[in-house]
Write a protein that holds these residues in place. Structure first.
Motif, PDB file in Angstrom:
ATOM      1  N   ILE A 140     -33.778  11.977   0.847  1.00 52.72           N
ATOM      2  CA  ILE A 140     -34.923  12.849   1.691  1.00 52.72           C
ATOM      3  C   ILE A 140     -36.069  11.807   2.018  1.00 52.72           C
ATOM      4  O   ILE A 140     -36.912  11.599   1.135  1.00 52.72           O
ATOM      5  N   THR A 141     -36.269  11.958   3.416  1.00 55.31           N
ATOM      6  CA  THR A 141     -37.536  11.138   3.788  1.00 55.31           C
ATOM      7  C   THR A 141     -38.382  12.112   4.754  1.00 55.31           C
ATOM      8  O   THR A 141     -37.847  12.544   5.977  1.00 55.31           O
ATOM      9  N   PRO A 142     -39.469  12.396   4.508  1.00 55.95           N
ATOM     10  CA  PRO A 142     -40.502  13.253   5.397  1.00 55.95           C
ATOM     11  C   PRO A 142     -40.642  12.333   6.738  1.00 55.95           C
ATOM     12  O   PRO A 142     -41.002  11.069   6.686  1.00 55.95           O
ATOM     13  N   LYS A 178     -37.640  15.968  -5.065  1.00 53.74           N
ATOM     14  CA  LYS A 178     -38.014  15.888  -3.587  1.00 53.74           C
ATOM     15  C   LYS A 178     -37.786  14.671  -2.584  1.00 53.74           C
ATOM     16  O   LYS A 178     -37.949  14.642  -1.420  1.00 53.74           O
ATOM     17  N   SER A 179     -37.117  13.595  -3.156  1.00 51.57           N
ATOM     18  CA  SER A 179     -36.699  12.432  -2.490  1.00 51.57           C
ATOM     19  C   SER A 179     -35.160  12.034  -2.690  1.00 51.57           C
ATOM     20  O   SER A 179     -34.908  11.438  -1.822  1.00 51.57           O
ATOM     21  N   MET A 230     -37.209  16.721   8.635  1.00 52.36           N
ATOM     22  CA  MET A 230     -37.116  15.632   7.228  1.00 52.36           C
ATOM     23  C   MET A 230     -35.737  14.766   7.934  1.00 52.36           C
ATOM     24  O   MET A 230     -35.048  15.429   8.732  1.00 52.36           O
ATOM     25  N   TRP A 264     -35.143  20.214  -0.401  1.00 51.50           N
ATOM     26  CA  TRP A 264     -35.184  19.944  -1.786  1.00 51.50           C
ATOM     27  C   TRP A 264     -34.347  21.155  -2.359  1.00 51.50           C
ATOM     28  O   TRP A 264     -33.403  21.136  -2.950  1.00 51.50           O
ATOM     29  N   THR A 290     -39.535  21.899   5.766  1.00 49.87           N
ATOM     30  CA  THR A 290     -40.250  21.101   5.036  1.00 49.87           C
ATOM     31  C   THR A 290     -39.446  20.150   3.892  1.00 49.87           C
ATOM     32  O   THR A 290     -38.290  20.682   3.748  1.00 49.87           O
ATOM     33  N   GLN A 291     -40.128  19.516   3.442  1.00 56.47           N
ATOM     34  CA  GLN A 291     -39.407  18.700   2.108  1.00 56.47           C
ATOM     35  C   GLN A 291     -39.165  19.621   0.937  1.00 56.47           C
ATOM     36  O   GLN A 291     -38.058  19.675   0.614  1.00 56.47           O
TER      37      GLN A 291
END
Length: 149
Positions: A94-96, A70-71, A101, A23, A18-19
């Motif tokens: 970070i890219t979902p 988170k990005s 990810m 993170w 997961t994001q």
């Protein structure tokens, strides 16, 4: 990627997590200590991550320059193992994506050539392998030359 400059080194990987998990793995020193290929202990205080050697010395310092929760994480990269190497800068993006990810690693301001399979390129590959294994299996695994856990 920074709008005006091209990274000296860039790689990307895809991790089934997961994001939030990615993170946390990038920003929590306890988790970072579980997968970093050389540093068995990482501490954090006032925006500064200190990467320790097995004997308690300082291997590296990373000062947080900018975050977008988170990005994106931007930090200095200050090697203490070779004092003649100048500080540089890293960015984690970070890219979902569906079911996983995408993580992009950018390294800027290097003062030496990047050689595939050696030095900084080899280090990032080992680091990313440990991160991916840790997030996908929960196993703390160090992908270092000695094969240590």
């Amino acid at each position: 990627m920074d709008a005006l400059t091209k990274p000296d080194f860039m790689m990307q990987t895809y991790i089934r997590c997961t994001q939030d998990a990615l993170w946390d793995a990038l920003t929590d020193p306890g988790q970072m200590s579980a997968y970093h290929f050389i540093s068995p202990k990482i501490t954090y205080a006032e925006g500064v991550y200190t990467y320790h050697t097995a004997d308690g010395g300082t291997m590296m310092v990373a000062r947080t320059l900018n975050t977008e929760p988170k990005s994106r994480v931007e930090q200095t990269f200050e090697p203490h193992w070779a004092p003649d190497i100048s500080a540089s800068r890293t960015v984690f993006l970070i890219t979902p994506e569906t079911g996983h990810m995408k993580l992009v690693i950018e390294h800027y301001d290097l003062h030496f050539p990047v050689v595939p399979g050696e030095g900084v390129a080899d280090g990032w590959e080992r680091w990313a392998a440990g991160l991916k294994t840790f997030l996908e299996t929960g196993e703390a695994r160090r992908f270092n030359e000695k094969g240590g856990v």
